[in-house]
Design a protein around this motif. Structure first.
Motif, PDB file in Angstrom:
ATOM      1  N   LEU A 187       6.006   2.343  -0.335  1.00 18.62           N
ATOM      2  CA  LEU A 187       6.246   1.764   0.990  1.00 18.62           C
ATOM      3  C   LEU A 187       7.230   0.603   0.948  1.00 18.62           C
ATOM      4  CD1 LEU A 187       2.563   1.758   2.326  1.00 18.62           C
ATOM      5  CD2 LEU A 187       4.377   3.398   2.839  1.00 18.62           C
ATOM      6  N   ASN A 191       8.852  -0.009   7.355  1.00 18.07           N
ATOM      7  CA  ASN A 191       8.024  -0.488   8.457  1.00 18.07           C
ATOM      8  C   ASN A 191       6.857   0.474   8.647  1.00 18.07           C
ATOM      9  OD1 ASN A 191       9.529  -2.806   9.296  1.00 18.07           O
ATOM     10  ND2 ASN A 191      11.085  -1.417  10.129  1.00 18.07           N
ATOM     11  N   VAL A 192       5.644  -0.075   8.573  1.00 17.98           N
ATOM     12  CA  VAL A 192       4.432   0.738   8.633  1.00 17.98           C
ATOM     13  C   VAL A 192       3.654   0.372   9.892  1.00 17.98           C
ATOM     14  CG1 VAL A 192       2.264   1.318   7.476  1.00 17.98           C
ATOM     15  CG2 VAL A 192       4.326   0.866   6.121  1.00 17.98           C
ATOM     16  N   THR A 193       3.179   1.386  10.599  1.00 20.66           N
ATOM     17  CA  THR A 193       2.298   1.167  11.745  1.00 20.66           C
ATOM     18  C   THR A 193       0.954   1.805  11.446  1.00 20.66           C
ATOM     19  OG1 THR A 193       4.079   1.079  13.369  1.00 20.66           O
ATOM     20  CG2 THR A 193       1.898   1.634  14.189  1.00 20.66           C
ATOM     21  N   VAL A 194      -0.097   1.007  11.551  1.00 23.42           N
ATOM     22  CA  VAL A 194      -1.457   1.506  11.376  1.00 23.42           C
ATOM     23  C   VAL A 194      -2.084   1.613  12.756  1.00 23.42           C
ATOM     24  CG1 VAL A 194      -3.729   1.060  10.374  1.00 23.42           C
ATOM     25  CG2 VAL A 194      -1.664   0.415   9.108  1.00 23.42           C
ATOM     26  N   ILE A 205      -4.473  -3.040   6.240  1.00 24.80           N
ATOM     27  CA  ILE A 205      -3.351  -3.904   6.625  1.00 24.80           C
ATOM     28  C   ILE A 205      -3.107  -5.022   5.609  1.00 24.80           C
ATOM     29  CG2 ILE A 205      -2.613  -5.574   8.382  1.00 24.80           C
ATOM     30  CD1 ILE A 205      -3.831  -3.500  10.428  1.00 24.80           C
ATOM     31  N   LEU A 208      -1.611  -3.534   2.456  1.00 26.98           N
ATOM     32  CA  LEU A 208      -0.244  -3.035   2.569  1.00 26.98           C
ATOM     33  C   LEU A 208       0.770  -4.149   2.803  1.00 26.98           C
ATOM     34  CD1 LEU A 208      -0.778   0.104   4.851  1.00 26.98           C
ATOM     35  CD2 LEU A 208      -0.616   0.023   2.357  1.00 26.98           C
ATOM     36  N   CYS A 212       5.137  -3.508   1.839  1.00 20.26           N
ATOM     37  CA  CYS A 212       6.099  -2.942   2.770  1.00 20.26           C
ATOM     38  C   CYS A 212       6.877  -4.057   3.461  1.00 20.26           C
ATOM     39  CB  CYS A 212       5.391  -2.068   3.806  1.00 20.26           C
ATOM     40  SG  CYS A 212       4.200  -2.954   4.837  1.00 20.26           S
ATOM     41  N   HIS A 214       7.050  -4.617   6.769  1.00 21.85           N
ATOM     42  CA  HIS A 214       6.166  -5.187   7.789  1.00 21.85           C
ATOM     43  C   HIS A 214       5.142  -4.121   8.169  1.00 21.85           C
ATOM     44  CE1 HIS A 214       5.104  -8.164  10.849  1.00 21.85           C
ATOM     45  NE2 HIS A 214       4.876  -7.146  11.663  1.00 21.85           N
ATOM     46  N   VAL A 215       3.937  -4.575   8.517  1.00 26.17           N
ATOM     47  CA  VAL A 215       2.897  -3.648   8.952  1.00 26.17           C
ATOM     48  C   VAL A 215       2.388  -4.096  10.318  1.00 26.17           C
ATOM     49  CG1 VAL A 215       1.136  -4.907   7.620  1.00 26.17           C
ATOM     50  CG2 VAL A 215       0.685  -2.563   8.392  1.00 26.17           C
ATOM     51  N   THR A 216       2.279  -3.144  11.236  1.00 25.11           N
ATOM     52  CA  THR A 216       1.814  -3.403  12.595  1.00 25.11           C
ATOM     53  C   THR A 216       0.504  -2.686  12.835  1.00 25.11           C
ATOM     54  OG1 THR A 216       4.086  -3.586  13.414  1.00 25.11           O
ATOM     55  CG2 THR A 216       2.361  -3.180  15.052  1.00 25.11           C
ATOM     56  N   ALA A 324       2.126  -9.203   8.972  1.00 24.21           N
ATOM     57  CA  ALA A 324       1.474  -8.202   9.821  1.00 24.21           C
ATOM     58  C   ALA A 324       1.470  -8.703  11.255  1.00 24.21           C
ATOM     59  CB  ALA A 324       0.049  -7.951   9.341  1.00 24.21           C
TER      60      ALA A 324
END
Length: 521
Positions: A187, A191-194, A205, A208, A212, A214-216, A324
């Motif tokens: 990652l 950009n990761v979205t959970v 979150i 991660l 990565c 950024h995680v949202t 995050a």
């Protein structure tokens, strides 16, 4: 009952016969088998596990940061002290379960890669006849058990729950359910979205955030969170005093249960005060001006769903550090490179993780029948959430919603062992719960009170679950303090239990099975 407990090797043409077959080698199955060996040492048994190893959920779930959302003083067994931090990692739990298997000498009795594909009760033989697929041997065998103990848990392991949103087929990135985490996923720079706001999202979150760009966390509805140290001051003090670990474990189990009961009482008697306390605790861990009202204030009462514990506040630390962020909105559509929200806003995403829950496995999704007639569990009435009208010689382990699962697994195991011992001493070949004259005509309701407990996986499966009545014996109570007294005190000679003793009675008992099922429906 079967007396020979020596031969547990698979592969014979004739069905292998056991006194007891336990389905599942997760936390319920391992605990149940341990207590069965202790209290009923003369009974033969086998444990059938569909997966390649022990642990069930803890073997399947491999996403980053996987940890318990219950403390291990109560999620652990009453008979095996927990000596680590209250919230444990996946690896710690698997090690604990592996040690429990070794302690009880269960290894030779567990059949890994054995998946039950059908279960038929025969009134003629007073036994369950199981068809079992063996993954390692790539074949099918027949097995027979006088008593069937369902300890398979409640997750559908083969597939997690993912809603279908418009445009998912257009999205050019990856969509991953945490239950099926791909090995070696990189990652870095992404950009990761959970999607989700429960315990899984709260675990993923922070795990991660450093991996990565950024995680949202994208949530439709906020969840209640409680944050605190992943430690307990009392346990630490008792350990410093070199108190016996077994004593510490028992003291901590009692403390945790009492604390949980007090919290549940507050949720009923003073929900607004409890709500303010929980939200205030979260607000104190977030930057000044953070919109807690929008993102961390649920529209429902505390503990209608589980309160997710955040050890050491790691989720809120990731948000405060800017690694995050939280978005509270609903999804309009996916597009090529992200998610368009109903508010008109958009989230760029390279990877979308659907932490949206799981689907429930009712009785392991095994087709059950009695003398070849299919069983519909929704047409049965539950006896204390353990047995079911019209279903002989079977028990199901289903835990609590607001207490640790294992507390109830221990209680159920104690009851089943007492029942098996009673049947052995009295010469009974089968037993099932039946509606007594005073139970006829009682109002039948869904499995649980959904005003008290309403997680999505349960609501989606209510129409497939057994019904409950209007008296305690016909309900699956969520009150551990009540059940810890009531279940060990069950009178096994109560008319609610219909025993069968001689072959000549089996036909009559079989008629009773179907009559009870008809009335329950």
């Amino acid at each position: 009952m079967v007396s020979d407990r020596q031969n547990i090797a698979a592969g014979t043409q004739q069905p292998e016969k056991f006194d007891v077959i336990i389905v599942g080698a997760g936390i319920s199955g391992i605990g149940s088998a341990t207590l069965l060996r202790k209290h009923c040492p003369d009974l033969s048994f086998a444990i059938l596990e569909a997966l390649e190893g022990h642990g069930g959920t803890w073997l399947i779930h491999k996403y980053p940061g996987t940890r318990s959302d219950s403390d291990l003083f109560t999620f652990g067994y009453g008979f095996k002290p927990w000596t680590g931090q209250p919230i444990a990692s996946r690896d710690q739990i698997l090690d604990y379960l592996g040690d429990a298997i070794a302690d009880a000498g269960l290894g030779p009795f567990i059949r890994y890669g054995h998946s039950v594909t059908s279960a038929n009760w025969s009134n003629e033989t007073a036994s369950w006849q199981l068809t079992v697929e063996r993954k390692g041997a790539d074949d099918v065998v027949q097995m027979e058990a006088s008593f069937l103990w369902m300890c398979q848990g409640y997750y559908r392991h083969e597939k997690g729950y993912t809603p279908q949103w418009p445009g998912m087929d257009r999205f050019k990135g990856q969509i991953i359910h945490p239950q099926h985490w791909p090995e070696g996923l990189d990652l870095a720079g992404k950009n990761v979205t959970v999607i989700g706001s429960g315990a899984t999202a709260a675990t993923l979150i922070p795990a991660l955030a450093d991996r990565c760009a950024h995680v949202t966390m994208l949530q439709r509805t906020p969840t209640y969170f409680a944050a605190g140290r992943n430690a307990d001051a009392l346990a630490e003090e008792l350990r410093r005093l070199d108190v016996d670990p077994a004593w510490i474990h028992e003291i901590m189990r009692r403390k945790v249960v009492r604390d949980r009961a007090d919290l549940l009482d507050r949720a009923q008697s003073s929900p607004d005060k409890l709500k303010a306390m929980l939200i205030g605790g979260v607000q104190a861990l977030l930057p000044a001006g953070f919109d807690v009202e929008r993102h961390f204030t649920p529209p429902y009462r505390p503990l209608q769903q589980r309160v997710a514990f955040v050890p050491d506040g790691d989720l809120f630390k990731a948000i405060s550090a800017g690694k995050a962020s939280v978005v509270t909105d609903t999804i309009s559509t996916f597009d090529d490179t992200g998610i368009v929200l109903d508010s008109g806003e958009r989230i760029d995403a390279d990877v979308v993780i659907t932490a949206t829950g799981f689907d429930m496995a009712v009785m392991g999704e095994i087709p059950f029948s009695i003398d070849g007639a299919s069983v519909n569990f929704a047409q049965t009435v539950t006896y204390r959430g353990i047995m079911f009208t019209g279903i002989p010689n079977m028990a199901w382990v289903y835990g609590y919603g607001h207490y640790s699962w294992t507390l109830r697994a221990d209680l159920v195991a104690g009851f089943v062992c007492r029942l098996l011992d009673h049947m052995h001493k009295s010469g009974a070949s089968s037993v099932m719960p039946v509606l007594r004259p005073e139970d006829q005509g009682m109002e039948l309701k869904p499995w649980v009170d959904t005003d008290y407990l309403n997680p999505g996986y349960l609501l989606r499966s209510l129409d497939r679950l057994p019904r409950r009545g209007d008296t305690p014996e016909w309900q699956h109570s969520q009150d551990y303090f009540y059940e810890s007294q009531a279940i060990p005190a069950i009178d096994l000679t109560d008319p609610v239990f219909a025993y069968n003793y001689r072959p000549v009675q089996r036909e009559a008992a079989g008629m009773g099975h179907h009559e009870t099922m008809r009335k329950a429906g």
